[in-house]
Design a protein around this motif. Structure first.
Motif, PDB file in Angstrom:
ATOM      1  N   PRO A  34     -29.318   8.615 -31.550  1.00 30.28           N
ATOM      2  CA  PRO A  34     -28.677   7.305 -31.642  1.00 30.28           C
ATOM      3  C   PRO A  34     -27.154   7.441 -31.629  1.00 30.28           C
ATOM      4  CG  PRO A  34     -29.661   7.915 -33.746  1.00 30.28           C
ATOM      5  CD  PRO A  34     -30.000   8.990 -32.766  1.00 30.28           C
ATOM      6  N   PHE A  35     -26.498   6.636 -30.791  1.00 28.49           N
ATOM      7  CA  PHE A  35     -25.045   6.588 -30.756  1.00 28.49           C
ATOM      8  C   PHE A  35     -24.533   5.463 -31.625  1.00 28.49           C
ATOM      9  CE2 PHE A  35     -25.399   9.069 -26.866  1.00 28.49           C
ATOM     10  CZ  PHE A  35     -24.349   9.947 -27.033  1.00 28.49           C
ATOM     11  N   LEU A  36     -25.189   4.328 -31.531  1.00 28.94           N
ATOM     12  CA  LEU A  36     -24.750   3.140 -32.255  1.00 28.94           C
ATOM     13  C   LEU A  36     -25.942   2.487 -32.923  1.00 28.94           C
ATOM     14  CD1 LEU A  36     -22.568   1.512 -29.455  1.00 28.94           C
ATOM     15  CD2 LEU A  36     -21.738   2.849 -31.379  1.00 28.94           C
ATOM     16  N   SER A  37     -25.710   1.925 -34.066  1.00 30.14           N
ATOM     17  CA  SER A  37     -26.731   1.172 -34.772  1.00 30.14           C
ATOM     18  C   SER A  37     -26.131  -0.174 -35.151  1.00 30.14           C
ATOM     19  CB  SER A  37     -27.172   1.936 -36.021  1.00 30.14           C
ATOM     20  OG  SER A  37     -28.177   1.231 -36.687  1.00 30.14           O
ATOM     21  N   ARG A  38     -26.838  -1.246 -34.866  1.00 32.63           N
ATOM     22  CA  ARG A  38     -26.339  -2.590 -35.111  1.00 32.63           C
ATOM     23  C   ARG A  38     -27.181  -3.270 -36.185  1.00 32.63           C
ATOM     24  NH1 ARG A  38     -21.796  -2.660 -33.927  1.00 32.63           N
ATOM     25  NH2 ARG A  38     -21.745  -4.888 -33.724  1.00 32.63           N
ATOM     26  N   ASP A  39     -26.658  -4.323 -36.786  1.00 32.48           N
ATOM     27  CA  ASP A  39     -27.422  -5.109 -37.748  1.00 32.48           C
ATOM     28  C   ASP A  39     -28.357  -6.081 -37.052  1.00 32.48           C
ATOM     29  OD1 ASP A  39     -26.195  -3.883 -39.902  1.00 32.48           O
ATOM     30  OD2 ASP A  39     -24.577  -5.354 -39.961  1.00 32.48           O
ATOM     31  N   SER A  40     -28.118  -6.332 -35.783  1.00 33.35           N
ATOM     32  CA  SER A  40     -28.944  -7.268 -35.027  1.00 33.35           C
ATOM     33  C   SER A  40     -29.525  -6.561 -33.802  1.00 33.35           C
ATOM     34  CB  SER A  40     -28.108  -8.481 -34.609  1.00 33.35           C
ATOM     35  OG  SER A  40     -26.980  -8.070 -33.875  1.00 33.35           O
ATOM     36  N   ARG A  41     -30.432  -7.231 -33.144  1.00 32.53           N
ATOM     37  CA  ARG A  41     -31.120  -6.658 -31.993  1.00 32.53           C
ATOM     38  C   ARG A  41     -30.170  -6.471 -30.809  1.00 32.53           C
ATOM     39  NH1 ARG A  41     -36.912  -8.445 -29.683  1.00 32.53           N
ATOM     40  NH2 ARG A  41     -36.786  -7.176 -27.832  1.00 32.53           N
ATOM     41  N   VAL A  42     -30.233  -5.321 -30.165  1.00 32.62           N
ATOM     42  CA  VAL A  42     -29.402  -5.006 -29.008  1.00 32.62           C
ATOM     43  C   VAL A  42     -30.173  -5.362 -27.742  1.00 32.62           C
ATOM     44  CG1 VAL A  42     -28.224  -3.172 -27.735  1.00 32.62           C
ATOM     45  CG2 VAL A  42     -28.225  -3.149 -30.237  1.00 32.62           C
ATOM     46  N   PHE A  43     -29.527  -6.131 -26.858  1.00 32.89           N
ATOM     47  CA  PHE A  43     -30.175  -6.569 -25.634  1.00 32.89           C
ATOM     48  C   PHE A  43     -29.700  -5.845 -24.385  1.00 32.89           C
ATOM     49  CE2 PHE A  43     -30.786 -10.256 -28.390  1.00 32.89           C
ATOM     50  CZ  PHE A  43     -32.150 -10.393 -28.268  1.00 32.89           C
ATOM     51  N   GLY A  44     -28.495  -5.344 -24.389  1.00 31.22           N
ATOM     52  CA  GLY A  44     -27.990  -4.695 -23.195  1.00 31.22           C
ATOM     53  C   GLY A  44     -26.767  -3.862 -23.483  1.00 31.22           C
ATOM     54  N   ILE A  45     -26.442  -3.039 -22.507  1.00 32.94           N
ATOM     55  CA  ILE A  45     -25.309  -2.127 -22.639  1.00 32.94           C
ATOM     56  C   ILE A  45     -24.753  -1.845 -21.249  1.00 32.94           C
ATOM     57  CG2 ILE A  45     -26.852  -0.127 -22.591  1.00 32.94           C
ATOM     58  CD1 ILE A  45     -24.902   1.223 -24.518  1.00 32.94           C
ATOM     59  N   THR A  46     -23.429  -1.761 -21.146  1.00 31.90           N
ATOM     60  CA  THR A  46     -22.814  -1.414 -19.867  1.00 31.90           C
ATOM     61  C   THR A  46     -21.428  -0.828 -20.102  1.00 31.90           C
ATOM     62  OG1 THR A  46     -22.362  -2.208 -17.625  1.00 31.90           O
ATOM     63  CG2 THR A  46     -21.728  -3.662 -19.439  1.00 31.90           C
ATOM     64  N   PHE A  47     -20.942  -0.103 -19.118  1.00 31.66           N
ATOM     65  CA  PHE A  47     -19.587   0.430 -19.148  1.00 31.66           C
ATOM     66  C   PHE A  47     -18.657  -0.527 -18.421  1.00 31.66           C
ATOM     67  CE2 PHE A  47     -21.813   4.356 -19.967  1.00 31.66           C
ATOM     68  CZ  PHE A  47     -20.963   5.030 -20.826  1.00 31.66           C
ATOM     69  N   SER A  48     -17.382  -0.535 -18.831  1.00 32.02           N
ATOM     70  CA  SER A  48     -16.369  -1.289 -18.095  1.00 32.02           C
ATOM     71  C   SER A  48     -16.146  -0.594 -16.756  1.00 32.02           C
ATOM     72  CB  SER A  48     -15.061  -1.350 -18.889  1.00 32.02           C
ATOM     73  OG  SER A  48     -14.559  -0.039 -19.118  1.00 32.02           O
ATOM     74  N   ASN A  49     -15.533  -1.306 -15.809  1.00 36.46           N
ATOM     75  CA  ASN A  49     -15.291  -0.714 -14.487  1.00 36.46           C
ATOM     76  C   ASN A  49     -14.453   0.555 -14.543  1.00 36.46           C
ATOM     77  OD1 ASN A  49     -16.827  -2.589 -13.142  1.00 36.46           O
ATOM     78  ND2 ASN A  49     -15.099  -3.909 -12.639  1.00 36.46           N
ATOM     79  N   ASP A  50     -13.529   0.624 -15.510  1.00 37.37           N
ATOM     80  CA  ASP A  50     -12.700   1.832 -15.629  1.00 37.37           C
ATOM     81  C   ASP A  50     -13.372   2.907 -16.494  1.00 37.37           C
ATOM     82  OD1 ASP A  50     -12.456   0.839 -18.199  1.00 37.37           O
ATOM     83  OD2 ASP A  50     -10.285   0.545 -18.096  1.00 37.37           O
ATOM     84  N   GLU A  51     -14.593   2.626 -16.972  1.00 36.84           N
ATOM     85  CA  GLU A  51     -15.409   3.557 -17.753  1.00 36.84           C
ATOM     86  C   GLU A  51     -14.782   3.943 -19.091  1.00 36.84           C
ATOM     87  OE1 GLU A  51     -16.197   6.777 -15.052  1.00 36.84           O
ATOM     88  OE2 GLU A  51     -17.661   5.604 -13.958  1.00 36.84           O
ATOM     89  N   ALA A  52     -13.762   3.201 -19.522  1.00 35.73           N
ATOM     90  CA  ALA A  52     -13.091   3.511 -20.788  1.00 35.73           C
ATOM     91  C   ALA A  52     -13.735   2.801 -21.970  1.00 35.73           C
ATOM     92  CB  ALA A  52     -11.610   3.124 -20.704  1.00 35.73           C
ATOM     93  N   ARG A  53     -14.461   1.717 -21.680  1.00 41.33           N
ATOM     94  CA  ARG A  53     -15.069   0.945 -22.767  1.00 41.33           C
ATOM     95  C   ARG A  53     -16.559   0.780 -22.521  1.00 41.33           C
ATOM     96  NH1 ARG A  53     -10.659  -3.236 -21.443  1.00 41.33           N
ATOM     97  NH2 ARG A  53     -11.772  -2.734 -19.585  1.00 41.33           N
ATOM     98  N   LEU A  54     -17.253   0.557 -23.601  1.00 43.75           N
ATOM     99  CA  LEU A  54     -18.687   0.332 -23.584  1.00 43.75           C
ATOM    100  C   LEU A  54     -18.921  -1.036 -24.211  1.00 43.75           C
ATOM    101  CD1 LEU A  54     -21.378   1.867 -23.092  1.00 43.75           C
ATOM    102  CD2 LEU A  54     -21.195   2.675 -25.436  1.00 43.75           C
ATOM    103  N   VAL A  55     -19.689  -1.893 -23.535  1.00 47.94           N
ATOM    104  CA  VAL A  55     -19.969  -3.226 -24.056  1.00 47.94           C
ATOM    105  C   VAL A  55     -21.436  -3.282 -24.466  1.00 47.94           C
ATOM    106  CG1 VAL A  55     -19.984  -5.702 -23.569  1.00 47.94           C
ATOM    107  CG2 VAL A  55     -18.238  -4.244 -22.542  1.00 47.94           C
TER     108      VAL A  55
END
Length: 158
Positions: free
Chosen positions: A108-129
């Motif tokens: 696991p990289f991230l754990s949230r208090d709520s349900r996670v529906f999706g994940i993607t990188f920004s176009n410059d690959e510097a951020r994760l949404v």
């Protein structure tokens, strides 16, 4: 007395964008909720709706499976890391990562208090949404991918 069995039959079809011709199809017995090409176009990752959270990586040219693993819940999102060495998978309230070069177990990289529906990188690959029940979180991809593990990033303001 008779019984009725129900099942899902899902078809994944690989088509030529230039001609529209079907190149190959795969039948799977579980609904696929998420599917994504690797950044170099050589592999396709798919994640199932089933409770076992099957994640499959196959060759984009032959559609032959090259790697498969399972989580304890359905897969809601997939994202390839820069360089296509890590596959991020959102499932339930977590984001997992598989090192496809080392063949490591999901971590696991991230754990949230709520349900996670999706994940993607920004176009410059510097951020994760990460999209969750009631929020979008933006994370520093370098910190998350190379940080100290779970919750290595900090939410950034939009």
């Amino acid at each position: 007395m008779s019984s009725i069995q129900s099942f899902w039959l899902t078809l994944i079809t690989y088509c030529s964008l230039s001609s529209g011709k079907v190149l190959r199809s795969i039948h799977v017995n579980i609904p696929v909720w998420s599917i994504v090409f690797s950044r170099d176009g050589q592999r396709i990752a798919s994640g199932s709706e089933s409770r076992d959270g099957t994640v499959t990586v196959c060759s984009s040219t032959t559609l032959e499976s090259v790697w498969q693993s399972k989580l304890d819940s359905h897969v809601s999102g997939l994202a390839w890391s820069p360089g296509d060495t890590l596959l991020l998978v959102s499932s339930s309230s977590r984001v997992y990562g598989w090192d496809l070069v080392e063949g490591s177990i999901p971590r696991p990289f991230l754990s949230r208090d709520s349900r996670v529906f999706g994940i993607t990188f920004s176009n410059d690959e510097a951020r994760l949404v990460v999209s969750a029940d009631d929020e979008l979180s933006v994370w520093d991809a370098v910190v998350v991918l190379h940080g100290e593990g779970q919750d290595a990033g900090a939410d950034l303001q939009p």
